[in-house]
Design an enzyme around this catalytic site. Structure first.
Site, short mmCIF file in Angstrom:
data_model
loop_
_atom_site.label_atom_id
_atom_site.label_comp_id
_atom_site.label_asym_id
_atom_site.label_seq_id
_atom_site.Cartn_x
_atom_site.Cartn_y
_atom_site.Cartn_z
N GLN A 282 -4.04 -5.28 6.69
CA GLN A 282 -5.42 -6.69 6.43
C GLN A 282 -5.54 -7.66 6.98
O GLN A 282 -5.94 -8.53 6.52
CB GLN A 282 -5.44 -6.31 4.58
CG GLN A 282 -5.13 -5.00 3.90
CD GLN A 282 -7.16 -4.90 4.49
OE1 GLN A 282 -8.03 -5.25 4.44
NE2 GLN A 282 -7.18 -3.29 3.84
N LYS B 193 -10.26 -0.36 9.99
CA LYS B 193 -10.33 -1.70 9.65
C LYS B 193 -10.96 -3.17 10.26
O LYS B 193 -11.38 -4.22 9.66
CB LYS B 193 -9.09 -1.92 8.71
CG LYS B 193 -8.61 -1.13 7.88
CD LYS B 193 -7.87 -1.58 7.36
CE LYS B 193 -7.26 -0.78 5.77
NZ LYS B 193 -8.28 0.34 4.89
N CYS C 131 -4.48 2.52 -3.35
CA CYS C 131 -3.60 2.99 -3.38
C CYS C 131 -2.49 2.18 -3.20
O CYS C 131 -1.15 2.02 -2.34
CB CYS C 131 -4.02 2.86 -1.43
SG CYS C 131 -4.92 4.88 -1.29
N HIS D 25 0.67 -1.38 0.07
CA HIS D 25 0.00 -0.13 0.00
C HIS D 25 0.68 1.54 0.48
O HIS D 25 2.02 1.18 0.08
CB HIS D 25 -0.95 -0.13 1.39
CG HIS D 25 -1.96 0.77 1.49
ND1 HIS D 25 -1.49 2.58 2.28
CD2 HIS D 25 -3.69 1.44 0.78
CE1 HIS D 25 -2.66 2.64 1.56
NE2 HIS D 25 -3.57 2.19 1.30
N ASP E 145 3.07 -4.56 7.89
CA ASP E 145 1.88 -3.96 7.61
C ASP E 145 0.54 -5.53 7.86
O ASP E 145 0.39 -5.62 7.12
CB ASP E 145 1.56 -3.38 6.71
CG ASP E 145 0.20 -2.40 6.84
OD1 ASP E 145 -0.38 -2.51 6.50
OD2 ASP E 145 0.59 -1.65 5.56
N1 7TS Z 1 -1.99 -0.72 4.98
C1 7TS Z 1 -2.78 -1.37 4.35
C2 7TS Z 1 -1.94 -2.99 3.63
C3 7TS Z 1 -4.01 -1.19 3.92
O1 7TS Z 1 -4.77 -1.76 3.69
C4 7TS Z 1 -3.86 0.72 4.25
C5 7TS Z 1 -5.19 0.80 3.83
C6 7TS Z 1 -3.19 0.72 4.96
C7 7TS Z 1 -2.45 0.58 5.41
C8 7TS Z 1 -3.44 2.45 5.65
O2 7TS Z 1 -4.49 2.67 6.28
P1 7TS Z 1 -5.10 4.01 6.75
O3 7TS Z 1 -5.80 3.00 7.98
O4 7TS Z 1 -3.52 4.43 8.16
O5 7TS Z 1 -5.62 4.44 6.12
N2 7TS Z 1 -6.37 0.05 2.97
C9 7TS Z 1 -7.19 0.65 2.49
C10 7TS Z 1 -7.98 0.27 0.91
O6 7TS Z 1 -7.46 -1.43 0.82
N3 7TS Z 1 -8.80 1.18 0.80
O7 7TS Z 1 -8.85 1.71 1.28
C11 7TS Z 1 -8.02 1.88 2.49
#
Ligand code: 7TS
Length: 409
Positions: A206, A229, A367, A126, A203
């Site tokens: 997910q 999430k 992203c 990401h 990371d």
């Molecule tokens: N890393 C991964 C693997 C992610 O899927 C996401 C967000 C992030 C980091 C960033 O997370 P945040 O909560 O700091 O924004 N992924 C997604 C997605 O797949 N669709 O919208 C956000």
């Protein structure tokens, strides 16, 4: 399709948002990789905190501050237990995965990455696990190196050893890909990196939503994830760091709560984890995240993982039978993410027509632009599953995709 010890109908009853009609149809929410929906227990915990306990933490002598501090620190303990960290001091509350990775890049990274050094990431990251490292590398004259991905969306493990060099200062890689659903062999990656004394950041944004995660078993040095999430509130997330590693790191932001003493000449920084939590933290967010964790523990992460796998198998078969549909990401180990293209229909058009049918998916580059480039697409449509989804949700998606085909025939 049924998973022993898991009743999806009972689970769904706990999520008020799922029980509504949109555009004259029952809502089908297949965008949980973007953000998870919240069980009533989380909504209630937030209301309870603001109704009864709200005060600033670590400050007041009064009863409300005492209660708020207790709730905030209890939440830290809940997170510790959830990912099996050794010590609650290893849990730093952040705004989310993005802030957690930025913290590591700008503290650990700035301290340890120098001119000519290397930071190793993968091609399926990401942007939040690419850009912070690019910024460090640009600032100090280091090089960003990338583990390639094969045609199924699996990491090229045969390329890893040569990429872990004597110049590699950190390996930062995703546990589960948000765009492909691939579950990476992170334990093996940690083993190989540690054999060369290279620390590892995972990371977990997910992964925590689908799999039981045990940071001691994984052996990683850092693990990052987002509360929103994980069916908790927005604005809260977690950085796990091994205690000895965190203790050797300089602070991130300066301000209240992260100090032991301040004079105009010198500041003595607070102990870990407070050293990394400058300013008033998201107390309610932490309480809400703890409520989400308690809820997940009551359902059971093993049952959630089993349901996820059964539903993924069902969805993969159902989608593969749609003419013209091509799955992007067919790794042997996956969680419930189905990225696809449909003949030459633009993914945004797929998403728009599905939306008219009450089916929510995400379209775009997720992203992960370098990954899209790797697969030769600008965007995909992505349906992502959570433990409250059912085979009927998948059936609604498939019916919607047939509508898309009719429109574009
Ligand atoms: N890393 C991964 C693997 C992610 O899927 C996401 C967000 C992030 C980091 C960033 O997370 P945040 O909560 O700091 O924004 N992924 C997604 C997605 O797949 N669709 O919208 C956000």
């Amino acid at each position: 399709m049924s998973t022993p010890g898991f009743d999806v109908r009972r689970v769904r009853a706990d999520f008020p948002i799922l029980h509504q009609e949109v555009r004259g149809r029952p809502l089908v929410y297949l965008d949980s990789a973007a953000t998870g929906q919240k069980p009533q227990a989380v909504i209630d915990a937030l209301t309870r905190f603001y109704t009864h306990d709200n005060a600033n933490v670590h400050r007041g002598v009064h009863i409300l501050s005492e209660r708020a501090t207790q709730a905030y620190e209890d939440a830290r303990e809940s997170v510790r237990r959830f990912i099996n960290a050794r010590d609650a001091k290893e849990i730093v509350f952040m705004r989310g995965t993005t802030e957690a990775i930025n913290l590591v890049a700008s503290t650990y990274g700035r301290k340890h990455v120098g001119p000519g050094d290397e930071v190793l990431i993968s091609a399926m990251e990401h942007h939040s696990n690419i850009v912070p490292w690019q910024m460090v590398c640009d600032a100090v004259g280091a090089k960003l190196r990338v583990i390639p991905v094969d045609d199924r969306g699996e990491l090229r493990m045969d390329a890893v050893d040569a990429l872990l060099t004597e110049r590699t200062r950190i390996l930062a890689v995703t546990h589960v890909s948000n765009a492909l659903g691939t579950v990476n062999p992170v334990r093996e990656l940690v083993r190989r990196a540690h054999a060369k004394n290279i620390p590892v950041l995972l990371d977990g944004a997910q992964a925590v939503t689908h799999l039981p995660v045990d940071v001691q078993d994984l052996g990683c040095d850092f693990y990052a994830f987002s509360g929103h999430k994980l069916f908790g509130p927005t604005g809260i997330g977690v950085l796990y760091g091994r205690l000895d590693v965190l203790e050797a790191m300089p602070p991130y932001q300066g301000g209240g709560d992260m100090i032991l003493s301040v004079t105009m000449e010198k500041t003595v920084y607070n102990r870990v984890p407070h050293r990394f939590e400058a300013g008033t933290p998201d107390m309610a967010g932490a309480v809400g995240l703890a409520a989400a964790i308690h809820y997940l523990e009551s359902v059971g992460m093993a049952a959630i993982a089993a349901h996820d796998q059964a539903l993924l198998t069902y969805a993969t078969q159902a989608l593969s039978a749609v003419p013209g549909l091509s799955l992007v990401g067919t790794a042997s180990e996956k969680t419930g993410v189905l990225s696809f293209t449909l003949a030459d229909v633009h993914p945004h058009d797929v998403g728009t027509i599905l939306d008219r049918e009450g089916v929510c998916i995400r379209t775009g580059h997720h992203c992960a632009q370098p990954l899209m480039k790797r697969f030769g697409v600008a965007a995909t449509a992505r349906a992502s599953l959570a433990f409250y989804n059912t085979p009927e949700d998948v059936d609604a998606l498939v019916r919607g995709l047939h509508k898309v085909r009719e429109v574009f025939q």
